[in-house]
Write a protein that holds these residues in place. Structure first.
Motif, short mmCIF file in Angstrom:
data_model
loop_
_atom_site.label_atom_id
_atom_site.label_comp_id
_atom_site.label_asym_id
_atom_site.label_seq_id
_atom_site.Cartn_x
_atom_site.Cartn_y
_atom_site.Cartn_z
N ALA A 1 0.81 -1.23 0.00
CA ALA A 1 0.00 0.00 0.00
C ALA A 1 0.84 1.27 0.00
CB ALA A 1 -0.95 -0.01 1.20
N GLN A 2 1.92 1.26 -0.81
CA GLN A 2 2.80 2.42 -0.88
C GLN A 2 2.69 3.16 -2.21
OE1 GLN A 2 6.70 0.86 0.01
NE2 GLN A 2 6.22 0.51 2.16
N GLU A 3 1.84 2.68 -3.10
CA GLU A 3 1.71 3.29 -4.42
C GLU A 3 0.25 3.56 -4.73
OE1 GLU A 3 4.74 0.78 -7.13
OE2 GLU A 3 3.33 -0.39 -5.95
N THR A 4 0.02 4.60 -5.50
CA THR A 4 -1.30 4.82 -6.07
C THR A 4 -1.35 4.09 -7.41
OG1 THR A 4 -0.62 6.80 -7.28
CG2 THR A 4 -1.40 7.09 -5.00
N ILE A 5 -2.53 3.95 -7.96
CA ILE A 5 -2.66 3.35 -9.29
C ILE A 5 -1.87 4.17 -10.31
CG2 ILE A 5 -4.26 2.93 -11.19
CD1 ILE A 5 -4.36 0.74 -9.17
N LYS A 6 -1.90 5.49 -10.15
CA LYS A 6 -1.16 6.38 -11.05
C LYS A 6 0.34 6.08 -10.97
CE LYS A 6 -0.47 11.28 -12.18
NZ LYS A 6 -0.84 12.68 -11.82
N ASP A 7 0.85 5.87 -9.75
CA ASP A 7 2.27 5.55 -9.57
C ASP A 7 2.61 4.24 -10.29
OD1 ASP A 7 2.67 7.77 -7.95
OD2 ASP A 7 2.26 6.65 -6.10
N MET A 8 1.77 3.25 -10.11
CA MET A 8 2.01 1.95 -10.72
C MET A 8 2.00 2.05 -12.24
SD MET A 8 -0.37 -0.53 -8.36
CE MET A 8 -0.78 0.00 -6.70
N ARG A 9 1.00 2.73 -12.76
CA ARG A 9 0.89 2.88 -14.22
C ARG A 9 2.13 3.58 -14.79
NH1 ARG A 9 -3.60 2.80 -17.53
NH2 ARG A 9 -4.96 2.86 -15.69
N TYR A 10 2.55 4.64 -14.11
CA TYR A 10 3.72 5.39 -14.57
C TYR A 10 4.97 4.50 -14.51
CZ TYR A 10 7.36 8.97 -14.80
OH TYR A 10 8.46 9.71 -15.16
N GLY A 11 5.12 3.75 -13.42
CA GLY A 11 6.27 2.86 -13.28
C GLY A 11 6.30 1.79 -14.36
N MET A 12 5.14 1.21 -14.65
CA MET A 12 5.05 0.21 -15.71
C MET A 12 5.44 0.80 -17.05
SD MET A 12 4.05 -2.98 -14.95
CE MET A 12 3.27 -3.52 -16.49
N GLN A 13 4.90 1.95 -17.37
CA GLN A 13 5.15 2.54 -18.68
C GLN A 13 6.61 2.93 -18.84
OE1 GLN A 13 2.71 2.68 -21.24
NE2 GLN A 13 4.70 2.87 -22.27
N GLN A 14 7.20 3.48 -17.78
CA GLN A 14 8.61 3.85 -17.86
C GLN A 14 9.49 2.63 -18.10
OE1 GLN A 14 8.14 7.19 -18.46
NE2 GLN A 14 10.13 7.37 -17.46
N ALA A 15 9.17 1.54 -17.41
CA ALA A 15 9.94 0.31 -17.59
C ALA A 15 9.79 -0.23 -19.01
CB ALA A 15 9.49 -0.74 -16.57
N ILE A 16 8.56 -0.22 -19.52
CA ILE A 16 8.30 -0.71 -20.87
C ILE A 16 9.01 0.16 -21.90
CG2 ILE A 16 6.49 -0.94 -22.63
CD1 ILE A 16 4.64 -1.87 -20.34
N ASN A 17 9.01 1.46 -21.68
CA ASN A 17 9.70 2.36 -22.60
C ASN A 17 11.19 2.03 -22.67
OD1 ASN A 17 7.30 3.69 -23.05
ND2 ASN A 17 7.78 5.42 -21.73
N GLN A 18 11.79 1.75 -21.52
CA GLN A 18 13.21 1.42 -21.49
C GLN A 18 13.49 0.10 -22.20
OE1 GLN A 18 15.62 3.36 -20.56
NE2 GLN A 18 17.23 1.86 -20.99
N ILE A 19 12.61 -0.87 -21.98
CA ILE A 19 12.77 -2.17 -22.65
C ILE A 19 12.68 -2.00 -24.16
CG2 ILE A 19 11.70 -4.43 -23.00
CD1 ILE A 19 10.83 -4.30 -20.04
N LYS A 20 11.67 -1.26 -24.61
CA LYS A 20 11.49 -1.06 -26.06
C LYS A 20 12.63 -0.24 -26.66
CE LYS A 20 6.44 -1.36 -26.42
NZ LYS A 20 5.21 -0.61 -26.81
#
Length: 348
Positions: free
Chosen positions: A81-100
Motif C-alpha cells: 500500500a505504498q503506491e497509487t494506481i497512477k504511480d504503478m501505471r507510470y512505473g510500468m510505462q517507464q519500464a516498458i519504454n526502457q525495454i522497447k
C-alpha cells in the motif's frame, strides 16, 4: 536461439511461503516452450516502483539480448500500500519504454497476479490502506499491456486459486503458490502465450501470437481440482473405490479428443467383501490402469518435473490381504488424483 527474461516478485522467484522451490515458474515455462536460455531477475517482496522492483530489474538487463520478456508484478503493490494506481501505471510505462528502447521487437508478456488474501482481503474489491483494490491493479496492468501491444493474461476470468481451494493451492494459504500450483501456472502460460507449442530456434514469434477472446462466453470456465477419496477401512472399500472409479472414467471421457470415446464399466455393490467383490475390484483397477496409460500415451500431459507422462505407475492390487489391498489402492488413488488434475489443466 530464443531467450526469455522474467521480471517479477516472489511468485516468479519461486517462494512457496516456506522455502525456495527447485522449479519456479520461469524455469518450467522455459522447458515447456523450448527456450534456450531463461534469465529470472525476480526478487521477493518487490513492487513496480521501489528498491529491487520492476524499474531496478529493468536496469540490470540488456534487453537486446532477449526475444521475450515476462513482467509479473502486483502482489506486493497491493499489500504494501505504498503506491497509487497512477504511480504503478507510470512505473510500468517507464519500464516498458526502457525495454522497447533497447529492443523494439521484443515480445512482451504481461500477467496479472493471482488473487491474494493479504491484509485480511476477502475479495478482489477489498481496498488496502491506500484505497487501492486488487481489481484496480489488475485493470491497470491489462490497460498498460493493451496500450503497448503486449500479450497479456488475466487470471480473474478463470482462476486456479479460489476461496475454496486456497488452503491446498497456496503454501502459506495467503498468496504464495505451492510447487504443484506453480506447475499449473507455468502450463497455463504455456498454452496461453505459446498455444501449447514449442517456439522455433529461429526466434520467429509471429506463429505464436495469441488472440485473447473478448467474448466472455469464449473464455474457459473455472474448474475445481479433482479430489479422490482414500479408503479408510475395509467396510468403506467398495463405496470409496466406486466413487473414485466414476470420477476417473468421467475425467477421461470429458477430456478425450475422440468424440466416440466410451468406457464400458458399471458400478456394482456387494453385501460383503467376498470372492465376487474381489474379482470386481481387481478387474476395475485393471481397466483404470489400461485406460489411463492409454490416455497418457495419446495426450500431452506433464508431470511435476515437466517431463511428459507416459505411464500412470498404477499397481493393480490383486492381493487377498485386505490391509495390503487398501494400502496399494490408496497409493494408486494418490497417483491418479495427481494425473487427473494434470489432464484437466492441460485441457483448460
Amino acid at each position: 536461439m530464443a531467450k526469455l527474461i522474467v521480471l517479477g516478485d516472489s511468485i516468479t522467484q519461486g517462494w512457496d511461503g516456506h522455502q525456495q522451490v527447485s522449479n519456479p515458474i520461469p524455469t518450467q515455462l522455459g522447458k515447456l516452450a523450448g527456450f534456450n536460455d531463461v534469465t529470472n531477475l525476480s526478487v521477493g517482496g518487490t513492487a513496480i516502483t521501489g528498491p529491487k522492483g520492476l524499474q531496478t530489474q529493468v536496469r540490470q538487463a540488456n534487453f537486446a539480448d532477449y526475444d521475450y520478456v515476462m513482467i509479473a508484478f502486483g502482489t506486493n503493490d497491493y499489500w504494501q500500500a505504498q503506491e497509487t494506481i497512477k504511480d504503478m501505471r507510470y512505473g510500468m510505462q517507464q519500464a516498458i519504454n526502457q525495454i522497447k528502447k533497447q529492443n523494439s521487437s521484443i515480445t512482451m508478456l504481461i500477467v496479472t497476479p493471482m488473487q491474494g488474501w493479504e491484509i485480511g482481503a476477502t475479495s478482489l474489491d477489498t481496498p488496502n490502506s491506500a484505497g487501492v483494490t486488487q481489481n484496480q491493479i489488475d485493470d491497470m496492468l491489462m490497460d498498460v499491456a493493451h496500450a503497448n501491444g503486449a500479450k497479456s493474461y488475466d487470471w480473474r476470468p478463470d482462476p486456479l486459486v479460489t476461496d475454496q481451494n486456497k488452503a491446498i493451492m497456496l503454501g502459506d494459504q495467503i498468496v504464495h503458490p505451492t510447487q504443484s500450483t506453480m506447475d499449473l501456472m507455468a502450463q497455463r502460460y504455456f498454452r496461453v502465450f505459446f498455444n501449447g507449442q514449442k517456439i522455433s530456434d529461429s526466434g520467429d514469434s509471429d506463429h505464436h501470437h495469441v488472440i485473447i477472446p473478448t467474448d466472455p462466453t469464449d473464455k474457459p470456465h473455472h474448474v475445481d481440482p479433482i479430489m479422490l477419496e482414500l479408503v479408510s477401512s475395509s467396510s468403506g472399500l467398495l463405496g470409496t473405490c466406486n466413487g473414485n472409479f466414476k470420477k476417473i472414467f468421467q475425467t477421461l471421457a470429458d477430456y478425450s479428443f475422440d468424440d466416440d470415446y466410451s468406457i464400458e464399466w458399471e458400478a456394482k455393490s456387494f453385501d460383503k467383501l467376498n470372492r465376487a467383490a474381489y474379482v470386481y475390484l481387481v478387474n476395475s483397477f485393471k481397466l483404470v490402469k489400461r485406460l489411463v496409460d492409454g490416455f497418457l500415451d495419446e495426450e500431452d500431459v506433464y508431470d511435476d518435473d515437466l517431463n511428459e507422462v507416459s505411464g500412470s505407475g498404477i499397481v493393480v492390487p490383486d492381493t487377498l490381504d485386505i490391509k495390503v489391498f487398501i494400502v496399494i489402492a490408496n497409493d494408486d488413488f494418490k497417483k491418479l488424483q495427481k494425473i487427473l488434475n494434470q489432464i484437466q489443466q492441460s485441457n483448460v
